[in-house]
Design an enzyme around this catalytic site. Structure first.
Site: not given
Ligand code: UD1
Length: 422
Positions: A398, A123, A306, A24
């Site tokens: 990913r 989102r 997460d 991130n």
């Protein structure tokens, strides 16, 4: 041929693992690099598919990117001449929204499709747009494209209605070269935001307060080249810490910043695992007598959303009733139906999952529904009886670099196979 993971059941995670750079952070640092025409170097980059896609987008915009060694990337943005990132690539990556802030900062203009990414429920990006508009940009959403244009970005006072990681970073990216001072109030405080601010400051930006809920940015005319190393990935670290606790194992998670993992270590102790904190490592030892507990996800420094799916798997091992309340993404519960296939007893009431733990899990063919939920299925497979199959693993790739090899490093059998292969 589709790849899947085969996870051998009833195994114990043991040994030592070194943590990679944070996904991130990295997905924001790369777009940030486009704010200068000079070369920048980013070290400790995780080699995950989200980064590969972002590199493709940056090349398409005109950047020259090259690896100098396995994890060091040199970005030369001198010839970037487009403010329209290609739709097919942008759609594959939620974090492509950071190109809004960075291209707006560089060209005063950006046209980008609404971002894709994991389906965790709605989102929206209204807070990002609110920030750009406050800085004087005109924003139009037309045929799925967000078009942002500003003659000159001006510093502004922006109060975020929701604490958003993406909006905080995006506004920071747009503000570093704006005229005058920008103040972001009710800003998110995640360590990745501090990492991006440190990189921008190394490039000559003037950002103060990153890591608190008020960030002040004094605009500068130009940014210059810099070198930066990505902080360790607290979510990857948390994944392996929870795997150790859930399998009754013993693991040293090395090259981490233990402070970033405080919400996780606190919960692991509450569940009954032993946790040892070192200067740059965390030791976790599982226990046979795990205790049920309640978890509420919140923005940092709360328990990270997460790691919510992983925590749910751990609590399936703890006898009694545990509650998990998801406060960040209201519909981030798609993993529950899959876990039920393994015999998990979980019911959902609004934003709260009620977990009836302490019952055995048995292997089942599972389908990853998103990145983090998919990784949690591997942990579920490790504690179940029998061999579990996890399909749809492109989601996991990913954000985790070769996760099967990482699990093999800590002594458990997780194999990547193709359909038709045994
Ligand atoms: C980032 C992380 C993701 C993590 C999440 C929360 C990246 C690339 N992804 O996602 O892994 O799960 O933070 O820690 O860093 N919201 C709005 N309007 C907006 C923006 C957000 O209503 O304009 C809402 C979202 O719907 C969500 C909440 O705010 O309910 C938090 O979202 P946000 O922090 O923005 O998450 P992301 O940046 O998408």
């Amino acid at each position: 041929m589709a790849a899947y993971f085969l996870v051998k059941g009833e195994q114990t995670v043991k040994g030592r693992i070194t943590i990679n750079g944070a996904k991130n952070s990295a997905v924001a640092l790369l777009p940030a690099a486009l704010l200068t025409e000079e070369k920048v170097k980013i070290d400790n980059l995780p080699r995950i598919t989200d980064i590969n896609i972002l590199l493709e987008i940056m090349r398409a915009l005109g950047a020259v990117v090259s690896f100098a060694g396995g994890r060091s990337l040199i970005i030369d943005g001198a010839n970037v001449d487009s403010f329209i990132p290609p739709e097919t690539l942008v759609n594959k990556l939620r974090a492509s929204y950071y190109l809004m802030g960075s291209l707006l900062g560089r060209f005063g203009r950006v046209e980008i499709p609404m971002p894709g990414g994991c389906d965790l429920g709605p989102r929206p990006i209204d807070q990002h747009i609110k920030g750009f508009t406050a800085m004087g940009a005109e924003v139009e959403v037309e045929h799925g494209l967000v078009k942002v244009k500003a003659k000159a970005l001006k510093g502004a006072h922006i109060y975020l209605d929701v604490v958003s990681v993406g909006a905080t970073i995006n506004i920071m990216l747009a503000a570093v070269k704006a005229e005058g001072r920008t103040v972001i109030e009710n800003a998110a405080r995640e360590p990745e935001i501090v990492d991006v601010a440190n990189f921008l400051n190394a490039m000559g930006a003037q950002i103060r307060g990153a890591g608190t809920d008020v960030i002040k940015i004094q605009g500068v005319r130009e940014l210059h080249g810099a070198e930066h190393s990505v902080i360790p990935d607290r979510i990857e670290a948390g994944t392996f810490m929870i795997a150790a606790a859930a399998t009754g194992g013993e693991l040293i998670v090395a090259d981490v910043i233990p402070r970033h993992l405080e919400p996780v270590t606190a919960k692991l102790k509450e569940v009954g695992a032993e946790v040892e904190l070192g200067p740059d490592y965390i030791g976790v030892r599982g226990s046979n007598g795990l205790a049920a507990c309640d978890v509420k996800t919140f923005p940092y420094p709360g328990f990270p959303t997460d790691l919510q799916p992983h925590m749910m798997v751990l609590l399936l091992k703890a006898p009694g009733i545990s509650l998990i309340t998801e406060n960040v993404f209201e519909r981030r519960f798609r993993h529950i139906d899959e876990l039920r296939k393994m015999g998990a007893m979980i019911t959902l009431e609004g934003r709260t999952a009620i977990i009836n733990g302490g019952r055995p899990l048995s292997s089942a063919p599972l389908r990853a529904m998103d990145l983090r939920g998919g990784a949690a299925f591997i942990i579920a497979g490790l504690i179940a009886s029998g061999d579990t199959i996890v399909n749809n693993i492109a989601y996991i790739d990913r954000g985790y670099e070769k996760i099967e090899e990482r699990f093999q490093e800590v002594g458990v059998c997780v194999q990547r196979l193709e359909t038709g292969q045994q």
